[in-house]
Design a protein around this motif. Structure first.
Motif, PDB file in Angstrom:
ATOM      1  N   GLY A 175       0.820  -1.209   0.000  1.00  0.00           N
ATOM      2  CA  GLY A 175       0.000   0.000   0.000  1.00  0.00           C
ATOM      3  C   GLY A 175       0.854   1.260   0.000  1.00  0.00           C
ATOM      4  N   VAL A 176       1.923   1.258   0.799  1.00  0.00           N
ATOM      5  CA  VAL A 176       2.840   2.404   0.837  1.00  0.00           C
ATOM      6  C   VAL A 176       3.467   2.615  -0.541  1.00  0.00           C
ATOM      7  N   ALA A 177       3.933   1.525  -1.139  1.00  0.00           N
ATOM      8  CA  ALA A 177       4.549   1.620  -2.467  1.00  0.00           C
ATOM      9  C   ALA A 177       3.557   2.158  -3.489  1.00  0.00           C
ATOM     10  N   GLY A 178       2.319   1.685  -3.430  1.00  0.00           N
ATOM     11  CA  GLY A 178       1.293   2.150  -4.358  1.00  0.00           C
ATOM     12  C   GLY A 178       0.959   3.616  -4.178  1.00  0.00           C
ATOM     13  N   LEU A 179       0.869   4.049  -2.917  1.00  0.00           N
ATOM     14  CA  LEU A 179       0.586   5.459  -2.649  1.00  0.00           C
ATOM     15  C   LEU A 179       1.719   6.361  -3.129  1.00  0.00           C
ATOM     16  N   ALA A 180       2.935   5.852  -3.138  1.00  0.00           N
ATOM     17  CA  ALA A 180       4.065   6.630  -3.661  1.00  0.00           C
ATOM     18  C   ALA A 180       4.097   6.566  -5.190  1.00  0.00           C
ATOM     19  N   TRP A 181       3.785   5.398  -5.746  1.00  0.00           N
ATOM     20  CA  TRP A 181       3.909   5.193  -7.191  1.00  0.00           C
ATOM     21  C   TRP A 181       2.885   6.009  -7.991  1.00  0.00           C
ATOM     22  N   LEU A 182       1.655   6.080  -7.522  1.00  0.00           N
ATOM     23  CA  LEU A 182       0.621   6.785  -8.296  1.00  0.00           C
ATOM     24  C   LEU A 182       0.991   8.239  -8.585  1.00  0.00           C
ATOM     25  N   PRO A 183       1.402   9.027  -7.589  1.00  0.00           N
ATOM     26  CA  PRO A 183       1.803  10.396  -7.942  1.00  0.00           C
ATOM     27  C   PRO A 183       3.083  10.431  -8.772  1.00  0.00           C
ATOM     28  N   LEU A 194       9.365  10.846  -3.434  1.00  0.00           N
ATOM     29  CA  LEU A 194       8.354   9.791  -3.449  1.00  0.00           C
ATOM     30  C   LEU A 194       8.925   8.445  -3.892  1.00  0.00           C
ATOM     31  N   GLY A 195       9.976   8.484  -4.677  1.00  0.00           N
ATOM     32  CA  GLY A 195      10.597   7.239  -5.124  1.00  0.00           C
ATOM     33  C   GLY A 195      11.239   6.459  -3.995  1.00  0.00           C
ATOM     34  N   LEU A 196      11.722   7.144  -2.989  1.00  0.00           N
ATOM     35  CA  LEU A 196      12.397   6.462  -1.878  1.00  0.00           C
ATOM     36  C   LEU A 196      11.486   5.514  -1.101  1.00  0.00           C
ATOM     37  N   PRO A 197      10.317   5.960  -0.637  1.00  0.00           N
ATOM     38  CA  PRO A 197       9.454   4.992   0.060  1.00  0.00           C
ATOM     39  C   PRO A 197       8.908   3.916  -0.877  1.00  0.00           C
ATOM     40  N   GLY A 198       8.686   4.268  -2.139  1.00  0.00           N
ATOM     41  CA  GLY A 198       8.215   3.272  -3.101  1.00  0.00           C
ATOM     42  C   GLY A 198       9.239   2.172  -3.300  1.00  0.00           C
ATOM     43  N   PHE A 199      10.473   2.563  -3.574  1.00  0.00           N
ATOM     44  CA  PHE A 199      11.548   1.595  -3.798  1.00  0.00           C
ATOM     45  C   PHE A 199      11.871   0.842  -2.507  1.00  0.00           C
ATOM     46  N   GLY A 200      11.963   1.575  -1.398  1.00  0.00           N
ATOM     47  CA  GLY A 200      12.264   0.941  -0.117  1.00  0.00           C
ATOM     48  C   GLY A 200      11.219  -0.084   0.276  1.00  0.00           C
ATOM     49  N   SER A 201       9.952   0.230   0.023  1.00  0.00           N
ATOM     50  CA  SER A 201       8.876  -0.712   0.344  1.00  0.00           C
ATOM     51  C   SER A 201       9.002  -2.000  -0.463  1.00  0.00           C
TER      52      SER A 201
END
Length: 155
Positions: free
Chosen positions: A90-98, A134-141
């Motif tokens: 969910g965290v990755a998705g919330l970062a990826w969409l924007p 935003l890429g950091l939490p997406g990639f980290g997740s």
């Protein structure tokens, strides 16, 4: 047999998410560092396409194959490593969409700059910073999800 097919598809999906994300980040960063609006525009166009074809496909496949694997193994979704993976997804998705929207906007701003012969505008640079943040939490997740898939820790 079903288990191994599902596991294979799930692992391939994870590789696509991680690989596409890493490749997109690398190529966007290299294009950005060039400060060449035409190069940024071309790179961002390919990045948006890659996100739509590869990342979006994997984003859909991962929860489907994951759920089918959990069901096949008779595991509850409340199992700690599964619940953690779902939360991180969910965290990755919330970062990826924007990020996808930002990539399209970066592409459009770079195209306009290239067409007019102007430098990349301040809006481009502001959005690029957001893209990085935003890429950091997406990639980290995604990295943590893969670790959870492998380690299956019990807490």
């Amino acid at each position: 047999m079903t288990y191994f097919v599902l596991k294979y598809l799930h692992v391939v999906g994870a590789m696509v998410l991680l690989g596409t994300g890493t490749g997109i980040a690398f190529f966007m960063l290299m294009a950005h560092r060039s400060r060449d609006a035409a190069f940024v525009a071309r790179t961002a166009s390919v990045v948006v396409l890659a996100d739509m074809v590869f990342t979006a496909s994997a984003v859909i496949a991962q929860p489907v194959t994951g759920y089918l694997l959990v069901r096949e193994l008779g595991l509850p979704l409340s199992e700690a490593w599964i619940a953690g993976s779902l939360l991180l997804y969910g965290v990755a998705g919330l970062a990826w969409l924007p990020v996808v929207w930002i990539q399209m906007r970066l592409r459009d701003l770079a195209r306009a700059s290239a067409a007019s012969g102007a430098d990349l505008p301040a809006d481009y640079h502001r959005l690029f910073r957001w893209w990085l943040v935003l890429g950091l939490p997406g990639f980290g997740s995604v990295m943590l999800i893969i670790w959870l898939m492998i380690a299956k820790p019990t807490w």
